[in-house]
Design an enzyme around this catalytic site. Structure first.
Site, PDB file in Angstrom:
ATOM      1  N   GLU A  86       0.828  -1.208   0.000  1.00  9.34           N
ATOM      2  CA  GLU A  86       0.000   0.000   0.000  1.00  9.34           C
ATOM      3  C   GLU A  86       0.862   1.257   0.000  1.00  9.34           C
ATOM      4  OE1 GLU A  86      -3.205   2.813   0.522  1.00  9.34           O
ATOM      5  OE2 GLU A  86      -2.844   0.939  -0.550  1.00  9.34           O
TER       6      GLU A  86
ATOM      7  N   HIS B 207       2.342   1.976  -3.358  1.00  9.01           N
ATOM      8  CA  HIS B 207       1.337   2.517  -4.277  1.00  9.01           C
ATOM      9  C   HIS B 207       1.102   4.001  -4.020  1.00  9.01           C
ATOM     10  CE1 HIS B 207      -2.116   2.785  -6.870  1.00  9.01           C
ATOM     11  NE2 HIS B 207      -2.925   3.093  -5.869  1.00  9.01           N
TER      12      HIS B 207
END
Length: 627
Positions: A78, A81
């Protein structure tokens, strides 16, 4: 320049080579676009790996810190990203600043760069909402599905704007939306259709992640199971939309390549067709392999590239100054009658009603055969009307695309598109309108499968036969004749919603019968084809080779017509009728082989139509007796 050619039209229009500064900008824009695709694909991995809550409920911080104090696999995925997305925002901001410094006020590049900047901001806000409201990881709420649909639409607008920014800065002229006619509406429909596929794909991907696929049969059964989650029940929507829009994209890309010819349009059209074909194959593989994460990522990447190709195609086809073939009269007679008011008879003539009559007969008799009797009034009327419209649309579009050939052939020189009783732009609008109405009527009166098969036949006739084969090879009618074999499939599917082996046999009979029928006609009008330069078999290889091929296909047709009896699909009524018809077909074909004179060709041509009509009538009666 012809009076009917748009002002500023240049038949050799190409992208204007950009200056060195603009070339560098274009390269940077393509780079930013490619980087966005990488961010999007990695985002799919975040979803599929259930890592959306890797930073907790914090945004833009990760676990309350700029850099999280520890990393597990979900946090790393995460966080990476988010870092990629942050850099993406800076790249788009830099692109927008550069565009405003390099391009003059009012430039479409400036506008595209501004749209890119706005939607990268929206992209970040949507990401924030997903995290803050907990619509990540294992959440299966309808709110998450809606936001993902909005997210996909936002992403498509973003990468579409970046693609336009790159294309316009590379030299493609600014767009001109006014006066684009049917071609403009067709491109708009393709864009909306592909956007709909993307949205349905995003929802389907969420369902595949939360409720992994079991098998194809279960997927179909889940549609009507009210106990299943709505994401599972909606799963079937995506492949159905993909098939319909895939046909639409193929038709629109082919028409754009033919009617708005330029290097940019042709390249983009080929990309649209090629990528979407690959996408359909990849989607099927996804189902077979039960949607593994790498396949989901590849599927999403191809979807984005397909969208970019369509946007670039639209930019080229709608560019200011691009040649519009459908605007230009093909003959003096056509130009002389410009503005003459068309009658309803002229529009009917565009559909070629005499040609359609036999196609409709095979459709209707296939319905009776599939139903084992009366198929019902509403389906029958709907298929009659929708089938006529579909075949009429194919014939009308064919007339628009082949005006140059029709003007050279005596038997086609009085068509409304040649005399300009109906200008080509209006004919194209009429044809595409018929196609849309046909799909709607067939879908409502029968089912989606029948509507899709009818549209597939239309696309095959226009793209494969008319555009790809007719001017290139004498095998045009052999391969392209498959378009005329779709009507029995449409009729059968309209009743049963499926295709049995007998339905495919009917398709094969029409497919093998077509060369016998058409080449008999081609012998009669070979001089017309020769004058137009169309490589029909009698023109390319002469009469002897043609009649030999006719005999060969007559033998194949006869063999296939008796096959259903050996498979136990038909009764004796059909068998003995088929044998009698086949004997006469073979006799007349051999008579033509011995004496390839005009009367023999006329006799075989007329009999071939009677042959097919009686054969299909018999199978309808036969199925009513044995069911």
């Amino acid at each position: 320049m012809n009076a009917n050619t748009p002002r500023g039209s240049d038949t050799t229009m190409r992208a204007v080579p950009p200056s060195p500064g603009r070339a560098r900008f274009a390269n940077f824009a393509w780079f930013v676009l490619a980087y966005n695709l990488a961010v999007i694909v990695w985002g799919a991995f975040v979803r599929a790996s259930f890592s959306g809550d890797g930073c907790g409920s914090h945004w833009p911080l990760c676990d309350g810190a700029l850099i999280p104090p520890y990393f597990d696999s979900k946090t790393l995925i995460e966080f990476s990203h988010r870092m990629m997305s942050a850099l993406d925002g800076l790249l788009v901001l830099g692109l927008a600043i550069w565009a405003y410094r390099l391009f003059a006020k009012g430039s479409p590049v400036r506008k595209a760069a501004l749209v890119s900047l706005l939607f990268i901001v929206f992209e970040a806000l949507i990401g924030r909402g997903l995290v803050k409201f907990g619509w990540v990881a294992h959440d299966a709420s309808s709110a998450r599905a809606v936001v993902l649909a909005v997210h996909l639409a936002n992403t498509f607008v973003l990468i579409g704007a970046l693609a336009l920014c790159a294309a316009w800065s590379a030299g493609i002229p600014r767009p001109k939306f006014k006066g684009q006619g049917a071609m403009g509406w067709a491109i708009a429909a393709a864009i909306v259709g592909l956007l709909a596929i993307g949205i349905s794909g995003a929802v389907t991907a969420l369902g595949d992640t939360l409720y992994p696929l079991s098998d194809a049969h279960a997927t179909v059964a889940d549609i009507s199971d009210p106990t299943k989650h709505f994401l599972v029940r909606l799963r079937i929507l995506h492949p159905l939309l993909a098939l319909v829009v895939g046909l639409l994209l193929t038709l629109v890309a082919g028409l754009a390549m033919k009617l708005r010819p330029s290097a940019n349009t042709r390249t983009a059209a080929l990309w649209v067709i090629g990528i979407f074909g690959s996408q359909l194959g990849l989607g099927l593989l996804n189902v077979v392999l039960k949607a593994p994460i790498p396949m989901q990522m590849a599927h999403l990447l191809l979807a984005d590239v397909s969208w970019v190709a369509l946007i670039v195609l639209a930019a080229g086809a709608l560019a200011e100054g691009v040649e519009r073939v459908e605007w230009v009269p093909q003959s003096e007679a056509e130009g002389a009658r410009a503005g003459e008011r068309a009658t309803w008879r002229a529009y009917v003539a565009l559909t070629k009603p005499r040609v359609i009559s036999l196609l409709l007969f095979t459709t209707i008799t296939a319905m009776f055969a599939a139903a084992g009797g009366w198929p019902g009034l509403w389906p029958l009327v709907g298929v009659l009307v929708g089938g006529y419209m579909s075949a009429g649309a194919a014939n009308t579009i064919n007339m628009v695309l082949e005006r140059d050939l029709d003007a050279l052939m005596r038997r086609t020189s009085t068509r409304p598109t040649i005399t300009h009783q109906i200008p080509a732009p209006k004919a194209l609008t009429f044809g595409l309108g018929l196609a849309a109405a046909s799909f709607a009527i067939l879908g409502l009166a029968s089912n989606l499968m029948a509507a899709m098969l009818s549209l597939a036949g239309l696309v095959f006739y226009v793209i494969v036969y008319t555009m790809m084969l007719k001017r290139r090879t004498w095998q045009n009618i052999v391969i392209g004749g498959a378009a005329g074999a779709f009507p029995p499939l449409v009729g059968w599917a309209a009743v049963t919603g499926s295709l049995s082996p007998l339905a495919w046999t009917l398709f094969g009979i029409v497919f093998l019968w077509t060369p016998v029928h058409f080449w008999a006609l081609a012998l009669l009008i070979k001089d017309d084809y020769h004058s137009a330069g169309v490589p029909m078999l009698p023109v390319v290889h002469g009469e002897r080779a043609t009649v030999l091929q006719i005999v060969g296909y007559a033998v194949l047709t006869a063999a296939l017509t008796v096959l259903p009896w050996f498979l136990g699909q038909v009764g004796s009524l059909y068998l003995w009728t088929a044998i009698a018809l086949d004997v006469l077909l073979l006799v007349r074909s051999m008579q033509l082989y011995v004496d390839p004179a005009r009367p023999r060709a006329v006799s075989l041509y007329k009999y071939s139509m009677l042959y097919l009509a009686i054969l299909f009538l018999t199978i309808a009666v036969d199925q009513a007796r044995i069911v």
